[in-house]
Design a protein around this motif. Sequence first.
Motif, PDB file in Angstrom:
ATOM      1  N   ALA A  40       0.834  -1.204   0.000  1.00 45.41           N
ATOM      2  CA  ALA A  40       0.000   0.000   0.000  1.00 45.41           C
ATOM      3  C   ALA A  40       0.869   1.255   0.000  1.00 45.41           C
ATOM      4  CB  ALA A  40      -0.930  -0.001   1.210  1.00 45.41           C
ATOM      5  N   LEU A  41       1.940   1.233   0.774  1.00 46.24           N
ATOM      6  CA  LEU A  41       2.860   2.373   0.796  1.00 46.24           C
ATOM      7  C   LEU A  41       3.516   2.560  -0.566  1.00 46.24           C
ATOM      8  CD1 LEU A  41       4.291   4.553   2.479  1.00 46.24           C
ATOM      9  CD2 LEU A  41       6.021   2.837   3.031  1.00 46.24           C
ATOM     10  N   PHE A  42       3.847   1.459  -1.221  1.00 41.96           N
ATOM     11  CA  PHE A  42       4.458   1.516  -2.548  1.00 41.96           C
ATOM     12  C   PHE A  42       3.540   2.219  -3.548  1.00 41.96           C
ATOM     13  CE2 PHE A  42       5.095  -0.322  -6.775  1.00 41.96           C
ATOM     14  CZ  PHE A  42       6.449  -0.103  -6.961  1.00 41.96           C
ATOM     15  N   SER A  43       2.236   2.020  -3.393  1.00 42.79           N
ATOM     16  CA  SER A  43       1.305   2.602  -4.364  1.00 42.79           C
ATOM     17  C   SER A  43       1.088   4.097  -4.170  1.00 42.79           C
ATOM     18  CB  SER A  43      -0.036   1.872  -4.305  1.00 42.79           C
ATOM     19  OG  SER A  43      -0.677   2.136  -3.081  1.00 42.79           O
ATOM     20  N   ILE A  44       1.473   4.647  -3.013  1.00 40.05           N
ATOM     21  CA  ILE A  44       1.221   6.073  -2.781  1.00 40.05           C
ATOM     22  C   ILE A  44       2.483   6.932  -2.751  1.00 40.05           C
ATOM     23  CG2 ILE A  44      -0.931   5.641  -1.556  1.00 40.05           C
ATOM     24  CD1 ILE A  44       0.565   6.127   1.060  1.00 40.05           C
ATOM     25  N   ILE A  45       3.666   6.334  -2.910  1.00 43.13           N
ATOM     26  CA  ILE A  45       4.888   7.130  -2.860  1.00 43.13           C
ATOM     27  C   ILE A  45       5.090   7.890  -4.164  1.00 43.13           C
ATOM     28  CG2 ILE A  45       6.065   5.656  -1.197  1.00 43.13           C
ATOM     29  CD1 ILE A  45       7.700   4.520  -3.526  1.00 43.13           C
ATOM     30  N   ASP A  46       5.913   8.926  -4.111  1.00 36.44           N
ATOM     31  CA  ASP A  46       6.257   9.715  -5.279  1.00 36.44           C
ATOM     32  C   ASP A  46       7.140   8.887  -6.201  1.00 36.44           C
ATOM     33  OD1 ASP A  46       6.566  11.887  -6.979  1.00 36.44           O
ATOM     34  OD2 ASP A  46       8.326  12.625  -5.895  1.00 36.44           O
ATOM     35  N   LYS A  47       6.775   8.818  -7.467  1.00 27.91           N
ATOM     36  CA  LYS A  47       7.486   7.971  -8.406  1.00 27.91           C
ATOM     37  C   LYS A  47       8.260   8.775  -9.449  1.00 27.91           C
ATOM     38  CE  LYS A  47       4.183   4.197  -7.978  1.00 27.91           C
ATOM     39  NZ  LYS A  47       3.466   4.643  -6.835  1.00 27.91           N
ATOM     40  N   LYS A  48       8.652   9.996  -9.128  1.00 27.00           N
ATOM     41  CA  LYS A  48       9.341  10.844 -10.093  1.00 27.00           C
ATOM     42  C   LYS A  48      10.832  10.897  -9.803  1.00 27.00           C
ATOM     43  CE  LYS A  48       5.311  13.735 -10.768  1.00 27.00           C
ATOM     44  NZ  LYS A  48       4.706  15.033 -10.547  1.00 27.00           N
ATOM     45  N   VAL A  50      15.098   9.981  -9.993  1.00 25.96           N
ATOM     46  CA  VAL A  50      15.964   8.907  -9.504  1.00 25.96           C
ATOM     47  C   VAL A  50      15.659   8.597  -8.046  1.00 25.96           C
ATOM     48  CG1 VAL A  50      18.372   8.270  -9.089  1.00 25.96           C
ATOM     49  CG2 VAL A  50      17.761   9.540 -11.150  1.00 25.96           C
ATOM     50  N   VAL A  51      15.355   9.620  -7.261  1.00 25.21           N
ATOM     51  CA  VAL A  51      15.038   9.389  -5.847  1.00 25.21           C
ATOM     52  C   VAL A  51      13.766   8.565  -5.726  1.00 25.21           C
ATOM     53  CG1 VAL A  51      14.465  10.520  -3.676  1.00 25.21           C
ATOM     54  CG2 VAL A  51      16.204  11.505  -5.165  1.00 25.21           C
ATOM     55  N   GLY A  52      12.789   8.824  -6.594  1.00 34.05           N
ATOM     56  CA  GLY A  52      11.555   8.042  -6.587  1.00 34.05           C
ATOM     57  C   GLY A  52      11.809   6.584  -6.912  1.00 34.05           C
ATOM     58  N   LEU A  53      12.740   6.330  -7.848  1.00 34.22           N
ATOM     59  CA  LEU A  53      13.085   4.953  -8.194  1.00 34.22           C
ATOM     60  C   LEU A  53      13.752   4.256  -7.008  1.00 34.22           C
ATOM     61  CD1 LEU A  53      13.225   2.740 -10.340  1.00 34.22           C
ATOM     62  CD2 LEU A  53      15.446   3.674 -11.014  1.00 34.22           C
ATOM     63  N   GLY A  54      14.607   4.974  -6.306  1.00 37.84           N
ATOM     64  CA  GLY A  54      15.243   4.399  -5.116  1.00 37.84           C
ATOM     65  C   GLY A  54      14.236   4.062  -4.039  1.00 37.84           C
ATOM     66  N   LYS A  55      13.250   4.942  -3.845  1.00 36.70           N
ATOM     67  CA  LYS A  55      12.195   4.672  -2.863  1.00 36.70           C
ATOM     68  C   LYS A  55      11.379   3.449  -3.273  1.00 36.70           C
ATOM     69  CE  LYS A  55      11.355   9.413  -1.319  1.00 36.70           C
ATOM     70  NZ  LYS A  55      10.355  10.489  -1.303  1.00 36.70           N
ATOM     71  N   GLN A  56      11.086   3.367  -4.559  1.00 34.03           N
ATOM     72  CA  GLN A  56      10.320   2.218  -5.039  1.00 34.03           C
ATOM     73  C   GLN A  56      11.058   0.913  -4.764  1.00 34.03           C
ATOM     74  OE1 GLN A  56       9.660   2.972  -9.183  1.00 34.03           O
ATOM     75  NE2 GLN A  56       7.709   3.978  -8.828  1.00 34.03           N
ATOM     76  N   ILE A  57      12.328   0.884  -5.083  1.00 35.61           N
ATOM     77  CA  ILE A  57      13.111  -0.328  -4.862  1.00 35.61           C
ATOM     78  C   ILE A  57      13.230  -0.638  -3.380  1.00 35.61           C
ATOM     79  CG2 ILE A  57      15.427  -1.323  -5.098  1.00 35.61           C
ATOM     80  CD1 ILE A  57      15.607   0.171  -7.788  1.00 35.61           C
ATOM     81  N   ALA A  58      13.435   0.404  -2.565  1.00 39.15           N
ATOM     82  CA  ALA A  58      13.595   0.209  -1.120  1.00 39.15           C
ATOM     83  C   ALA A  58      12.318  -0.310  -0.462  1.00 39.15           C
ATOM     84  CB  ALA A  58      14.025   1.509  -0.464  1.00 39.15           C
ATOM     85  N   ILE A  59      11.171  -0.068  -1.055  1.00 40.71           N
ATOM     86  CA  ILE A  59       9.914  -0.555  -0.493  1.00 40.71           C
ATOM     87  C   ILE A  59       9.496  -1.864  -1.159  1.00 40.71           C
ATOM     88  CG2 ILE A  59       7.455  -0.044  -0.251  1.00 40.71           C
ATOM     89  CD1 ILE A  59       8.239   2.885   0.083  1.00 40.71           C
ATOM     90  N   ALA A  60       9.751  -1.999  -2.448  1.00 41.32           N
ATOM     91  CA  ALA A  60       9.284  -3.176  -3.186  1.00 41.32           C
ATOM     92  C   ALA A  60      10.006  -4.451  -2.769  1.00 41.32           C
ATOM     93  CB  ALA A  60       9.448  -2.947  -4.682  1.00 41.32           C
ATOM     94  N   ILE A  61      11.296  -4.364  -2.524  1.00 40.10           N
ATOM     95  CA  ILE A  61      12.048  -5.575  -2.171  1.00 40.10           C
ATOM     96  C   ILE A  61      11.597  -6.157  -0.823  1.00 40.10           C
ATOM     97  CG2 ILE A  61      14.350  -6.445  -1.570  1.00 40.10           C
ATOM     98  CD1 ILE A  61      15.434  -4.710  -3.869  1.00 40.10           C
ATOM     99  N   PRO A  62      11.513  -5.349   0.252  1.00 34.18           N
ATOM    100  CA  PRO A  62      11.012  -5.943   1.512  1.00 34.18           C
ATOM    101  C   PRO A  62       9.560  -6.410   1.414  1.00 34.18           C
ATOM    102  CG  PRO A  62      12.080  -3.845   1.941  1.00 34.18           C
ATOM    103  CD  PRO A  62      11.999  -3.987   0.472  1.00 34.18           C
ATOM    104  N   ALA A  63       8.735  -5.697   0.631  1.00 36.94           N
ATOM    105  CA  ALA A  63       7.343  -6.125   0.471  1.00 36.94           C
ATOM    106  C   ALA A  63       7.280  -7.477  -0.223  1.00 36.94           C
ATOM    107  CB  ALA A  63       6.556  -5.082  -0.322  1.00 36.94           C
TER     108      ALA A  63
END
Length: 82
Positions: A40-48, A50-63
């Motif tokens: 759920a957190l992954f779906s609401i984070i900012d995806k813009k 390089v920083v957004g890509l890092g956040k996505q990876i940091a949340i997607a892998i543990p999920a």
Amino acid sequence: MPTQIAKQWSQAPAYAPAVSIPMQPFVATVLLLIGFLLTALFSIIDKKGVVGLGKQIAIAIPASISLGFGFVYLLCAVGVFV
């Protein structure tokens, strides 16, 4: 006359799971809850950017890891030992 392998097999200790069987439903519930919350957190984070890509990876892998192990423990908790 038993072979050497048969002797070793009969003397080997019994298998003991890493998580005891009564604890498996609890572990499955906790892992699945964590996985769904991270999803759920992954779906609401900012995806813009390089920083957004890092956040996505940091949340997607543990999920992904949490959901994967959660489903395995859920299967074990209901009697489908994988």
